[in-house]
Design a protein around this motif. Structure first.
Motif, PDB file in Angstrom:
ATOM      1  N   GLY A  42       0.825  -1.199   0.000  1.00  0.00           N
ATOM      2  CA  GLY A  42       0.000   0.000   0.000  1.00  0.00           C
ATOM      3  C   GLY A  42       0.857   1.246   0.000  1.00  0.00           C
ATOM      4  O   GLY A  42       1.774   1.392  -0.808  1.00  0.00           O
ATOM      5  N   THR A  43       0.582   2.158   0.941  1.00  0.00           N
ATOM      6  CA  THR A  43       1.271   3.443   1.007  1.00  0.00           C
ATOM      7  C   THR A  43       2.001   3.607   2.329  1.00  0.00           C
ATOM      8  O   THR A  43       1.493   3.222   3.367  1.00  0.00           O
ATOM      9  N   ALA A  44       3.209   4.172   2.263  1.00  0.00           N
ATOM     10  CA  ALA A  44       3.989   4.461   3.470  1.00  0.00           C
ATOM     11  C   ALA A  44       4.829   5.707   3.211  1.00  0.00           C
ATOM     12  O   ALA A  44       5.189   6.009   2.070  1.00  0.00           O
ATOM     13  N   VAL A  45       5.143   6.429   4.292  1.00  0.00           N
ATOM     14  CA  VAL A  45       5.887   7.681   4.185  1.00  0.00           C
ATOM     15  C   VAL A  45       7.179   7.561   4.985  1.00  0.00           C
ATOM     16  O   VAL A  45       7.158   7.200   6.170  1.00  0.00           O
ATOM     17  N   ALA A  46       8.310   7.866   4.338  1.00  0.00           N
ATOM     18  CA  ALA A  46       9.606   7.838   5.019  1.00  0.00           C
ATOM     19  C   ALA A  46       9.649   8.927   6.085  1.00  0.00           C
ATOM     20  O   ALA A  46       9.262  10.062   5.838  1.00  0.00           O
ATOM     21  N   GLY A  47      10.117   8.572   7.255  1.00  0.00           N
ATOM     22  CA  GLY A  47      10.158   9.505   8.368  1.00  0.00           C
ATOM     23  C   GLY A  47       8.932   9.443   9.245  1.00  0.00           C
ATOM     24  O   GLY A  47       8.930  10.005  10.341  1.00  0.00           O
ATOM     25  N   GLU A  48       7.889   8.737   8.771  1.00  0.00           N
ATOM     26  CA  GLU A  48       6.671   8.563   9.560  1.00  0.00           C
ATOM     27  C   GLU A  48       6.382   7.089   9.816  1.00  0.00           C
ATOM     28  O   GLU A  48       6.259   6.656  10.963  1.00  0.00           O
ATOM     29  N   ASP A  49       6.272   6.310   8.727  1.00  0.00           N
ATOM     30  CA  ASP A  49       5.986   4.880   8.866  1.00  0.00           C
ATOM     31  C   ASP A  49       7.250   4.041   9.009  1.00  0.00           C
ATOM     32  O   ASP A  49       7.183   2.902   9.468  1.00  0.00           O
ATOM     33  N   PHE A  50       8.381   4.600   8.594  1.00  0.00           N
ATOM     34  CA  PHE A  50       9.675   3.936   8.749  1.00  0.00           C
ATOM     35  C   PHE A  50      10.750   5.018   8.671  1.00  0.00           C
ATOM     36  O   PHE A  50      10.520   6.099   8.098  1.00  0.00           O
ATOM     37  N   PRO A  51      11.936   4.785   9.216  1.00  0.00           N
ATOM     38  CA  PRO A  51      12.984   5.813   9.209  1.00  0.00           C
ATOM     39  C   PRO A  51      13.504   6.073   7.797  1.00  0.00           C
ATOM     40  O   PRO A  51      13.607   5.159   6.980  1.00  0.00           O
ATOM     41  N   GLU A  52      13.818   7.344   7.505  1.00  0.00           N
ATOM     42  CA  GLU A  52      14.463   7.642   6.232  1.00  0.00           C
ATOM     43  C   GLU A  52      15.821   6.964   6.191  1.00  0.00           C
ATOM     44  O   GLU A  52      16.425   6.697   7.224  1.00  0.00           O
ATOM     45  N   GLY A  53      16.308   6.682   4.982  1.00  0.00           N
ATOM     46  CA  GLY A  53      17.610   6.034   4.879  1.00  0.00           C
ATOM     47  C   GLY A  53      17.765   5.237   3.605  1.00  0.00           C
ATOM     48  O   GLY A  53      16.989   5.368   2.654  1.00  0.00           O
ATOM     49  N   THR A  54      18.779   4.372   3.588  1.00  0.00           N
ATOM     50  CA  THR A  54      19.122   3.564   2.416  1.00  0.00           C
ATOM     51  C   THR A  54      18.740   2.107   2.662  1.00  0.00           C
ATOM     52  O   THR A  54      19.205   1.490   3.625  1.00  0.00           O
ATOM     53  N   TYR A  55      17.917   1.556   1.778  1.00  0.00           N
ATOM     54  CA  TYR A  55      17.387   0.202   1.954  1.00  0.00           C
ATOM     55  C   TYR A  55      17.546  -0.610   0.673  1.00  0.00           C
ATOM     56  O   TYR A  55      17.603  -0.064  -0.437  1.00  0.00           O
ATOM     57  N   ASP A  56      17.576  -1.936   0.846  1.00  0.00           N
ATOM     58  CA  ASP A  56      17.365  -2.875  -0.254  1.00  0.00           C
ATOM     59  C   ASP A  56      15.887  -3.247  -0.221  1.00  0.00           C
ATOM     60  O   ASP A  56      15.356  -3.605   0.837  1.00  0.00           O
ATOM     61  N   VAL A  57      15.220  -3.151  -1.364  1.00  0.00           N
ATOM     62  CA  VAL A  57      13.782  -3.416  -1.434  1.00  0.00           C
ATOM     63  C   VAL A  57      13.555  -4.819  -1.996  1.00  0.00           C
ATOM     64  O   VAL A  57      14.021  -5.135  -3.095  1.00  0.00           O
ATOM     65  N   TYR A  58      12.822  -5.648  -1.259  1.00  0.00           N
ATOM     66  CA  TYR A  58      12.537  -7.029  -1.669  1.00  0.00           C
ATOM     67  C   TYR A  58      11.039  -7.195  -1.939  1.00  0.00           C
ATOM     68  O   TYR A  58      10.204  -6.679  -1.187  1.00  0.00           O
ATOM     69  N   ALA A  59      10.695  -7.927  -3.008  1.00  0.00           N
ATOM     70  CA  ALA A  59       9.316  -8.353  -3.233  1.00  0.00           C
ATOM     71  C   ALA A  59       9.116  -9.651  -2.463  1.00  0.00           C
ATOM     72  O   ALA A  59       9.821 -10.629  -2.716  1.00  0.00           O
ATOM     73  N   VAL A  60       8.172  -9.669  -1.527  1.00  0.00           N
ATOM     74  CA  VAL A  60       8.034 -10.836  -0.652  1.00  0.00           C
ATOM     75  C   VAL A  60       6.667 -11.498  -0.749  1.00  0.00           C
ATOM     76  O   VAL A  60       6.480 -12.617  -0.271  1.00  0.00           O
ATOM     77  N   GLY A  61       5.678 -10.837  -1.334  1.00  0.00           N
ATOM     78  CA  GLY A  61       4.345 -11.423  -1.419  1.00  0.00           C
ATOM     79  C   GLY A  61       4.140 -12.217  -2.692  1.00  0.00           C
ATOM     80  O   GLY A  61       5.044 -12.395  -3.505  1.00  0.00           O
ATOM     81  N   ASP A  62       2.928 -12.697  -2.857  1.00  0.00           N
ATOM     82  CA  ASP A  62       2.593 -13.490  -4.043  1.00  0.00           C
ATOM     83  C   ASP A  62       2.278 -12.613  -5.249  1.00  0.00           C
ATOM     84  O   ASP A  62       2.330 -13.082  -6.387  1.00  0.00           O
ATOM     85  N   ASP A  63       1.930 -11.359  -5.011  1.00  0.00           N
ATOM     86  CA  ASP A  63       1.554 -10.475  -6.105  1.00  0.00           C
ATOM     87  C   ASP A  63       2.781  -9.848  -6.765  1.00  0.00           C
ATOM     88  O   ASP A  63       3.839  -9.738  -6.148  1.00  0.00           O
ATOM     89  N   PHE A  64       2.610  -9.461  -8.003  1.00  0.00           N
ATOM     90  CA  PHE A  64       3.624  -8.712  -8.729  1.00  0.00           C
ATOM     91  C   PHE A  64       3.067  -7.325  -9.001  1.00  0.00           C
ATOM     92  O   PHE A  64       1.862  -7.091  -8.911  1.00  0.00           O
ATOM     93  N   GLY A  65       3.928  -6.378  -9.329  1.00  0.00           N
ATOM     94  CA  GLY A  65       3.425  -5.043  -9.612  1.00  0.00           C
ATOM     95  C   GLY A  65       4.522  -4.005  -9.650  1.00  0.00           C
ATOM     96  O   GLY A  65       5.706  -4.322  -9.856  1.00  0.00           O
ATOM     97  N   VAL A  66       4.120  -2.745  -9.444  1.00  0.00           N
ATOM     98  CA  VAL A  66       5.029  -1.610  -9.521  1.00  0.00           C
ATOM     99  C   VAL A  66       5.333  -1.111  -8.123  1.00  0.00           C
ATOM    100  O   VAL A  66       4.427  -0.846  -7.333  1.00  0.00           O
TER     101      VAL A  66
END
Length: 383
Positions: free
Chosen positions: A283-307
């Motif tokens: 869904g939607t999340a905001v850096a600095g509110e829902d998680f700390p700002e910074g540098t991350y590796d982004v992984y697709a972990v669910g069954d769905d595909f998308g953007v």
């Protein structure tokens, strides 16, 4: 059948409008769907509005748009391709937007269109005649000076400026040292900084179908992207990478970077990442509110595909630049859809960046290192 045209209000003869020529015998619903359609319909996700019309915003962007694939009845794989194509955006692109109010036609607007249309037609004819008359006089008065302007020196300079039009890095500001070391490495989907992850040098890049790369270097006037496999191109030579440039790689397969003049003596290293916790959401999340700002590796972990995409305003001296990034992700991508990756490395999320995944489930894992902790400045050299 109506006695007046549903478009302009004109009189009908055998169902044909005597004023605008519209065939009123056909389905009104078909016309309504066209007449009430916004000018923004069918535009790409990223576009700007200018003088009341939506125009595609093509550059700068990091990868090409994936074309929707044809859906075949009873073919589950084809249905998946259709859904993927429909969800695709131009990967790693900038986005700018503006206010716009779409104009629509309603039943209450039909009266008076006949007279308005005639006035508009007469006005257009008058303006056209005046323009042709003024333009003809201007051409007559300037005919003698034209030959002086287009002299041999000017044409020679013009030819020199544009002879390298096909060179993707024509006009780059700066020179690379010819001497250096041999350096070669395959880089998977992610963001990389020249001088830290990749040594400065002139490279040959090789990739497979679906993989792509982008080079963004405002300081040296470079903004370019290529998708391998298009027009049977799987190798690109003479790719100039200067210190500080941002390089993005997308797709299932890694891209091979090879050079003979790597400036390894000028290489820096990533600092330790101050982040330690992982975050998972859709869904939607905001850096600095829902998680700390910074540098991350982004992984697709669910069954769905998308953007997976995010946007943030980049602050300049006296203005801001709306910036957006997106890439196609799937937990277990296959060679059938090589545009998709399962992980995207070293993504920098400044405070206020808005992430959007819709149904796609992702996990943010702190990267092994960071190039800076001033996260908003990470994109200063991109635009």
């Amino acid at each position: 059948m109506r006695n007046t045209c549903s478009l302009c209000g004109g009189k009908l003869k055998d169902g044909i409008c005597t004023e605008c020529g519209m065939d009123n015998r056909k389905s009104d619903e078909a016309y309504k769907s066209v007449l009430n359609q916004s000018d923004c319909a069918n535009m790409k996700f990223s576009h700007v509005h200018e003088e009341g019309k939506a125009q595609a915003y093509e550059k700068p962007r990091m990868n090409q748009t994936r074309e929707p694939e044809e859906r075949k009845a009873g073919d589950s794989a084809a249905e998946k391709a259709r859904d993927k194509g429909a969800a695709s955006y131009s990967t790693s692109q900038y986005q700018s937007s503006g206010a716009y109010t779409p104009r629509t036609f309603t039943q209450g607007q039909k009266q008076g269109k006949k007279s308005i249309g005639l006035i508009l037609i007469i006005g257009i004819i008058v303006v056209g005649v005046v323009f042709l008359f003024v333009n003809g006089i201007s051409n007559m008065s300037s005919s003698e000076t034209t030959d002086e302007i287009w002299d041999d020196d000017f044409l020679a300079e013009d030819e020199e400026n544009f002879q390298n039009d096909d060179d993707q890095f024509a006009g780059a500001n700066g020179n690379l040292d010819e001497d250096g070391e041999v350096w070669e490495e395959e880089l998977m989907a992610g963001m990389y900084v020249v001088g830290i992850d990749i040594p400065q040098g002139e490279y040959t890049l090789t990739g497979k179908d679906g993989s792509s790369y982008g080079v963004f270097d405002k300081e040296h006037s470079i903004s370019d992207n290529r998708k391998f496999g298009e027009e049977d191109v799987y190798q690109v030579e003479n790719v100039e990478l200067f210190q500080g440039a941002l390089v993005c790689v997308d797709g299932l397969y890694p891209v091979n970077f090879s050079t003979k003049n790597a400036q390894t003596q000028d290489m820096g290293t990533r600092e330790a990442n101050p982040l330690t916790e992982s975050y998972e959401f859709s869904g939607t999340a905001v850096a600095g509110e829902d998680f700390p700002e910074g540098t991350y590796d982004v992984y697709a972990v669910g069954d769905d595909f998308g953007v997976f995409q995010f946007g943030v305003d980049l602050i300049r001296v006296d203005y801001t630049v709306p910036f957006s990034f997106s890439t196609l992700m799937e937990k277990n991508p296959t060679e059938e859809y090589p545009d998709y990756c399962s992980v995207y490395k070293n993504v920098v999320f400044p405070k206020g960046a808005v992430l959007e995944t819709k149904e796609l489930q992702i996990k943010l894992e702190p990267s092994s290192g960071v190039t800076t902790t001033d996260y908003l400045s990470f994109y200063d050299n991109t635009y």
